[in-house]
Design an enzyme around this catalytic site. Structure first.
Site, PDB file in Angstrom:
ATOM      1  N   SER A 136       0.847  -1.184   0.000  1.00 24.87           N
ATOM      2  CA  SER A 136       0.000   0.000   0.000  1.00 24.87           C
ATOM      3  C   SER A 136       0.888   1.242   0.000  1.00 24.87           C
ATOM      4  CB  SER A 136      -0.904  -0.004   1.234  1.00 24.87           C
ATOM      5  OG  SER A 136      -1.757   1.111   1.245  1.00 24.87           O
ATOM      6  N   LYS A 162      -1.258  -0.878  -4.270  1.00 21.69           N
ATOM      7  CA  LYS A 162      -2.464  -0.105  -3.969  1.00 21.69           C
ATOM      8  C   LYS A 162      -2.061   1.345  -3.747  1.00 21.69           C
ATOM      9  CE  LYS A 162      -4.742  -0.152   0.102  1.00 21.69           C
ATOM     10  NZ  LYS A 162      -5.630  -0.668   1.172  1.00 21.69           N
ATOM     11  N   LYS A 164      -3.160   5.043  -2.403  1.00 19.32           N
ATOM     12  CA  LYS A 164      -4.098   5.857  -1.640  1.00 19.32           C
ATOM     13  C   LYS A 164      -4.430   7.093  -2.468  1.00 19.32           C
ATOM     14  CE  LYS A 164      -4.177   3.489   2.283  1.00 19.32           C
ATOM     15  NZ  LYS A 164      -5.411   2.941   2.908  1.00 19.32           N
ATOM     16  N   ASP A 190      -7.498   3.225  -3.236  1.00 20.13           N
ATOM     17  CA  ASP A 190      -8.258   3.244  -1.991  1.00 20.13           C
ATOM     18  C   ASP A 190      -8.581   4.688  -1.624  1.00 20.13           C
ATOM     19  OD1 ASP A 190      -9.349   2.877   0.509  1.00 20.13           O
ATOM     20  OD2 ASP A 190      -7.531   2.113   1.446  1.00 20.13           O
ATOM     21  N   GLU A 215     -11.460   0.908  -3.862  1.00 20.57           N
ATOM     22  CA  GLU A 215     -11.792   0.560  -2.484  1.00 20.57           C
ATOM     23  C   GLU A 215     -12.383   1.755  -1.733  1.00 20.57           C
ATOM     24  OE1 GLU A 215      -9.498  -1.048   1.560  1.00 20.57           O
ATOM     25  OE2 GLU A 215      -8.411  -0.882  -0.345  1.00 20.57           O
ATOM     26  N   ASP A 240     -14.419  -1.552   2.657  1.00 20.04           N
ATOM     27  CA  ASP A 240     -13.522  -1.752   3.796  1.00 20.04           C
ATOM     28  C   ASP A 240     -14.225  -1.233   5.047  1.00 20.04           C
ATOM     29  OD1 ASP A 240     -11.565  -1.529   5.782  1.00 20.04           O
ATOM     30  OD2 ASP A 240     -10.165  -0.368   4.598  1.00 20.04           O
ATOM     31  N   LYS A 264     -10.717  -7.062   7.461  1.00 18.30           N
ATOM     32  CA  LYS A 264      -9.785  -6.675   8.521  1.00 18.30           C
ATOM     33  C   LYS A 264     -10.360  -7.180   9.837  1.00 18.30           C
ATOM     34  CE  LYS A 264      -7.943  -2.444   6.381  1.00 18.30           C
ATOM     35  NZ  LYS A 264      -7.938  -0.970   6.447  1.00 18.30           N
ATOM     36  N   GLY A 292      -4.676  -4.334   5.784  1.00 18.98           N
ATOM     37  CA  GLY A 292      -3.666  -4.145   6.818  1.00 18.98           C
ATOM     38  C   GLY A 292      -3.833  -2.819   7.536  1.00 18.98           C
TER      39      GLY A 292
END
Length: 369
Positions: A136, A162, A164, A190, A215, A240, A264, A292
């Protein structure tokens, strides 16, 4: 199994580099570790993944420590025949605080499994000795810096990246990374709840980049908006922050709010509920992956055991230890050919490095029976 005492350890763990999301910037973690001591001399560990401030969800680490010491730990210390499966029932009178409950449940489960010599992987029914993992990548100051960071992780062997994103840092950086690394890079984004209804048209532009998924772009309770985006997009929508139980995960899938699930355990109140969520999603033909929260080796070990289950068909945000910490409190997890090995020893299958623990320990509180 009977517990004689539970310790609450606070650790100050600096990150190897700042990690920026739409919630803010983290330069380190204030880690809360729950240590369960049985009357037979067995010790189990659980890591609380709550952040320092209530920005990811309503929980924060100071609050988690307080509710554990005052309510949750006393509830399990009073049980003469304790198992991890009983923790949820024993603590159900306390509303919420899922991350605190998850840490306590994991500590009890670790002690329980160490007592009988069973690994967490076997207890869950895992089928893999190694799992595919991704990395990430946080928000950077410039797009050029982002491309450089992604290049470093690609060179290390990560197969999935991934990114952000947030309003103002989305289309251009994704386009630059895709152009730099081509269609061979498995790429996802995400939003961490940063977007609103006015951004629907903007988010559909991400279809141009061949992403694995988008996400959680909208707020945690915005199932309708996620379903609308899913109807407009080719790219699968993943949830999420919205998903806290197996039941509401099933409801979100059936409502069309997502077609991929990020699991998660901390967000769901524990690894047992995370296991049930895996089963529900699999029954609904919905792929899952393990998210995570910048865990130490304790939480990372548990995540790897969870991700060894058959429904985890997408790489998780587990990564190697060195991605986050120069010195971890367990033996480090290593990246080999885009994968990380699943611990096979009893319980979590890892050993706490007492020398490192002493260096990062900031406080210790003991709650006794």
């Amino acid at each position: 199994m009977k517990l004689g005492s539970v310790e609450l350890l606070r650790l100050k763990m600096p990150l190897v580099s700042p990690f920026r999301t739409s919630f803010g910037v983290q330069t380190g973690r204030d880690v809360l570790v729950v240590v369960a001591h049985t009357t037979d001399g067995v010790t189990g560990y659980g890591e609380c993944v709550a952040l320092a401030d209530p920005v990811y969800n309503e929980e924060y680490v100071d609050g988690a420590a307080q509710v554990l010491a005052r309510y949750l730990v006393p509830a399990v210390l009073a049980e003469p025949d304790l198992t991890a499966a009983k923790v949820a029932d024993l603590t159900e009178g306390i509303v919420g605080h899922r991350m605190a409950k998850a840490a306590l449940e994991l500590a009890v489960l670790d002690a329980q499994l160490r007592t009988v010599g069973m690994s967490l992987t076997d207890y869950f029914g895992g089928v893999r000795e190694r799992v595919d993992v991704g990395v990430s990548v946080g928000i950077t100051e410039t797009v050029e810096q982002l491309v450089d960071v992604v290049g470093e992780y690609r060179a290390q062997g990560y197969r999935r990246v991934k990114l952000k994103i947030q309003p103002g840092f989305d289309i251009a950086p994704v386009a630059a990374v895709r152009e730099a690394f081509g269609s061979d890079l498995a790429l996802q984004v995400d939003g961490n709840t940063a977007y609103r209804a006015k951004d629907l048209a903007l988010l559909t532009e991400l279809d141009a980049f061949g992403l694995l998924l988008i996400e959680q772009p909208f707020e945690h309770d915005a199932h309708g908006l996620h379903a609308e985006l899913a109807a407009r997009c080719i790219t699968p929508i993943c949830l999420d922050e919205s998903l806290t139980t197996a039941a509401n995960t099933a409801a979100a899938i059936r409502a069309g709010a997502c077609s991929i699930v990020n699991i998660k355990a901390g967000r769901m109140g524990g690894y047992l509920e995370a296991r049930r969520t895996h089963d529900v999603a699999t029954a609904l033909d919905t792929p899952v992956w393990c998210g995570g929260m910048l865990e130490t080796g304790l939480g990372r070990a548990a995540n790897l055991a969870l991700a060894s289950l058959p429904g985890f068909t997408l790489p998780g945000d587990i990564s190697a230890s060195e991605r986050y910490y120069a010195e971890d409190i367990t033996e480090p997890f290593l990246l080999v050919d885009g994968q990380v090995a699943v611990p096979q020893g009893p319980g979590l299958g890892v050993t706490v490095r007492e020398d490192v623990l002493r260096e990062v320990l900031t406080s210790r509180e003991t709650v006794s029976a």
